[in-house]
Each structure stands twice: as structure tokens, then as C-alpha cells.
Write an enzyme that holds these catalytic residues in place. Structure first.
Site, PDB file in Angstrom:
ATOM      1  N   THR A   1      64.421  -3.067  18.860  1.00 20.19           N
ATOM      2  CA  THR A   1      65.107  -3.943  17.920  1.00 20.19           C
ATOM      3  C   THR A   1      64.662  -5.382  18.153  1.00 20.19           C
ATOM      4  O   THR A   1      64.389  -5.775  19.280  1.00 20.19           O
ATOM      5  CB  THR A   1      66.645  -3.857  18.046  1.00 20.19           C
ATOM      6  OG1 THR A   1      67.243  -4.677  17.045  1.00 20.19           O
ATOM      7  CG2 THR A   1      67.133  -4.289  19.412  1.00 20.19           C
ATOM      8  N   GLY A   2      64.602  -6.126  17.084  1.00 21.06           N
ATOM      9  CA  GLY A   2      64.352  -7.555  17.183  1.00 21.06           C
ATOM     10  C   GLY A   2      65.646  -8.345  17.093  1.00 21.06           C
ATOM     11  O   GLY A   2      65.656  -9.564  17.202  1.00 21.06           O
ATOM     12  N   ASN A   3      66.763  -7.636  16.938  1.00 20.92           N
ATOM     13  CA  ASN A   3      68.063  -8.262  16.740  1.00 20.92           C
ATOM     14  C   ASN A   3      68.743  -8.459  18.098  1.00 20.92           C
ATOM     15  O   ASN A   3      69.146  -7.500  18.744  1.00 20.92           O
ATOM     16  CB  ASN A   3      68.904  -7.359  15.825  1.00 20.92           C
ATOM     17  CG  ASN A   3      70.232  -7.962  15.467  1.00 20.92           C
ATOM     18  OD1 ASN A   3      70.912  -8.546  16.292  1.00 20.92           O
ATOM     19  ND2 ASN A   3      70.615  -7.777  14.216  1.00 20.92           N
TER      20      ASN A   3
ATOM     21  N   GLU B   1      59.826   1.807   7.902  1.00 19.75           N
ATOM     22  CA  GLU B   1      61.160   2.147   7.423  1.00 19.75           C
ATOM     23  C   GLU B   1      61.002   2.950   6.138  1.00 19.75           C
ATOM     24  O   GLU B   1      60.688   2.400   5.090  1.00 19.75           O
ATOM     25  CB  GLU B   1      61.994   0.886   7.184  1.00 19.75           C
ATOM     26  CG  GLU B   1      63.444   1.206   6.957  1.00 19.75           C
ATOM     27  CD  GLU B   1      64.351  -0.002   7.098  1.00 19.75           C
ATOM     28  OE1 GLU B   1      65.191  -0.191   6.203  1.00 19.75           O
ATOM     29  OE2 GLU B   1      64.218  -0.743   8.078  1.00 19.75           O
TER      30      GLU B   1
ATOM     31  N   ASP C   1      76.740 -10.651   6.160  1.00 17.88           N
ATOM     32  CA  ASP C   1      77.543 -11.236   7.238  1.00 17.88           C
ATOM     33  C   ASP C   1      78.508 -12.288   6.700  1.00 17.88           C
ATOM     34  O   ASP C   1      79.562 -12.531   7.289  1.00 17.88           O
ATOM     35  CB  ASP C   1      76.660 -11.891   8.300  1.00 17.88           C
ATOM     36  CG  ASP C   1      75.933 -10.890   9.174  1.00 17.88           C
ATOM     37  OD1 ASP C   1      76.236  -9.682   9.100  1.00 17.88           O
ATOM     38  OD2 ASP C   1      75.042 -11.323   9.933  1.00 17.88           O
TER      39      ASP C   1
ATOM     40  N   LYS D   1      72.331  -6.998  18.415  1.00 19.74           N
ATOM     41  CA  LYS D   1      72.344  -5.545  18.635  1.00 19.74           C
ATOM     42  C   LYS D   1      72.028  -5.223  20.100  1.00 19.74           C
ATOM     43  O   LYS D   1      72.657  -4.356  20.703  1.00 19.74           O
ATOM     44  CB  LYS D   1      71.318  -4.845  17.736  1.00 19.74           C
ATOM     45  CG  LYS D   1      71.728  -4.684  16.310  1.00 19.74           C
ATOM     46  CD  LYS D   1      70.655  -3.884  15.580  1.00 19.74           C
ATOM     47  CE  LYS D   1      71.024  -3.578  14.150  1.00 19.74           C
ATOM     48  NZ  LYS D   1      69.998  -2.729  13.513  1.00 19.74           N
TER      49      LYS D   1
ATOM     50  N   ASP E   1      70.193   2.042  12.926  1.00 19.95           N
ATOM     51  CA  ASP E   1      70.109   1.657  11.526  1.00 19.95           C
ATOM     52  C   ASP E   1      71.519   1.709  10.955  1.00 19.95           C
ATOM     53  O   ASP E   1      72.362   2.439  11.468  1.00 19.95           O
ATOM     54  CB  ASP E   1      69.186   2.601  10.746  1.00 19.95           C
ATOM     55  CG  ASP E   1      68.758   1.987   9.422  1.00 19.95           C
ATOM     56  OD1 ASP E   1      68.125   0.915   9.441  1.00 19.95           O
ATOM     57  OD2 ASP E   1      69.094   2.560   8.369  1.00 19.95           O
TER      58      ASP E   1
END
Length: 187
Positions: free
Chosen positions: A9-11, A38, A146, A14, A67
Site C-alpha cells: 500500500t502507498g497509503n 487493478e 473522506d 492504512k 481494497d
């Protein structure tokens, strides 16, 4: 079973959620930011499984991939698993306009974690978060969703809630809890 897991993940939020989930365990998490293909599917499970399978083979290590899909009940589940793309196209105001004459403001987030070893089939964990769509978007920074998604138990959209609170909220969710139970029993 591996004691070190790679979370693709690049988040950073998370990843922080996963770190909080595995606090006080022997599991070591490493974050790896790689763009995974994806696939287009109406199923978050299929998307997560495909990405996990691909990433585990690319890295030749066991990986976890998550996801999520955002399902607005009044819009027949739109945008579903396509939220990543819709967030690029729609502003928070666009979502509010789509809901102008709708009474049902419920949103369900379907969350999915796929755990995969190279050359094996992924193991999938799913969960749901409930919430509602705000009447007006937050003025804070954040993705479109968000700025309008109010998680159950909160009075404000995600972008108005302190990050530490959201990390705690997400880390208590079903997928991380189910995965933690699984991995600790099989390590």
C-alpha cells in the site's frame, strides 16, 4: 508461517492501521508501495485477490493487499469498488448534488483484505463499516469521499476526525481483526 508480512500500500494511514492492529505481537509489518494492476470488477474481493496474487509473485514474498468499495444505498450501490477512480472525477460537492433529493443517506464500506503467498491462492477477509453521507462537505483537506462520509458513531466526516481516532476506528474493523486472529493461529 511468516513473522514478517509485506503490506502492499502507498497509503500511510492504512499502514498505520495495520501497525496498530499488530501491536504487541511478534508480527513485523513492512510497507511496500508498488502499483498493482487493478482489474475492473464489481467485487472488491476479486480486485484485492488479483492484486495480492500479482504482488506476491512480483515480490516473491507473502503479502497483504486491501481494497474497499463505497456503496451509497440511494444510488444503487454507486460507486462501489470504483471509488478510487470516482474520487478522481467527482468532487465532494458532486456527491452531495447526486444526493440532493434522496432521503436515504446510508453508505456501507465493504472492506477486503487478501493475504497471498507466491504461487498460492489468496485467503480473503471481508468486513463492513456503516455510515451516512453528510448534508454538506467538510471544508478540511481529504478525498471527496473522506469529506462526505460520516462513520457510524461519529458526527462528522472522516476529514474532520483526528487521524489518531480514525486509525483506532479502522484498526478495530472486521478485516484486520479476522486477519490478525488467522495469522496468529497459523504463525
Amino acid at each position: 508461517m511468516e513473522k514478517t508480512l509485506v503490506y502492499v500500500t502507498g497509503n500511510s494511514v492504512k499502514f498505520d492501521v495495520a501497525l496498530k492492529t499488530f501491536e504487541n505481537t511478534e508480527i513485523v509489518l513492512l510497507q511496500k508501495k508498488i502499483e498493482t494492476p487493478e482489474i475492473q470488477s464489481k467485487s472488491v474481493q476479486e480486485v484485492a485477490m488479483y492484486s495480492a496474487r500479482w504482488a506476491s509473485r512480483q515480490l516473491d514474498k507473502p503479502v497483504i493487499v486491501t481494497d474497499a468499495g463505497f456503496y451509497i444505498e440511494a444510488l444503487n450501490g454507486f460507486p462501489g469498488p470504483f471509488i478510487k477512480f470516482v474520487n478522481e472525477w467527482f468532487s465532494a460537492e458532486d456527491f452531495i448534488n447526486l444526493m440532493k433529493d434522496k432521503d436515504n443517506r446510508n453508505i456501507n464500506i465493504q472492506d477486503c483484505l487478501a493475504y497471498c503467498h507466491p504461487n498460492e491462492e489468496p485467503i480473503v477477509f471481508t468486513g463492513i463499516y456503516h455510515g451516512k453521507l453528510a448534508d454538506k462537505p467538510s471544508m478540511q483537506q481529504g478525498s471527496s469521499i473522506d469529506r462526505i462520509f460520516i462513520p457510524e458513531g461519529f458526527e462528522a466526516p472522516i476529514s474532520d476526525i483526528p487521524e489518531e481516532q480514525m486509525i483506532s476506528y479502522w484498526s478495530q474493523g472486521e478485516i484486520m481483526s479476522k486477519f490478525k486472529d488467522y495469522i496468529l493461529k497459523h504463525k
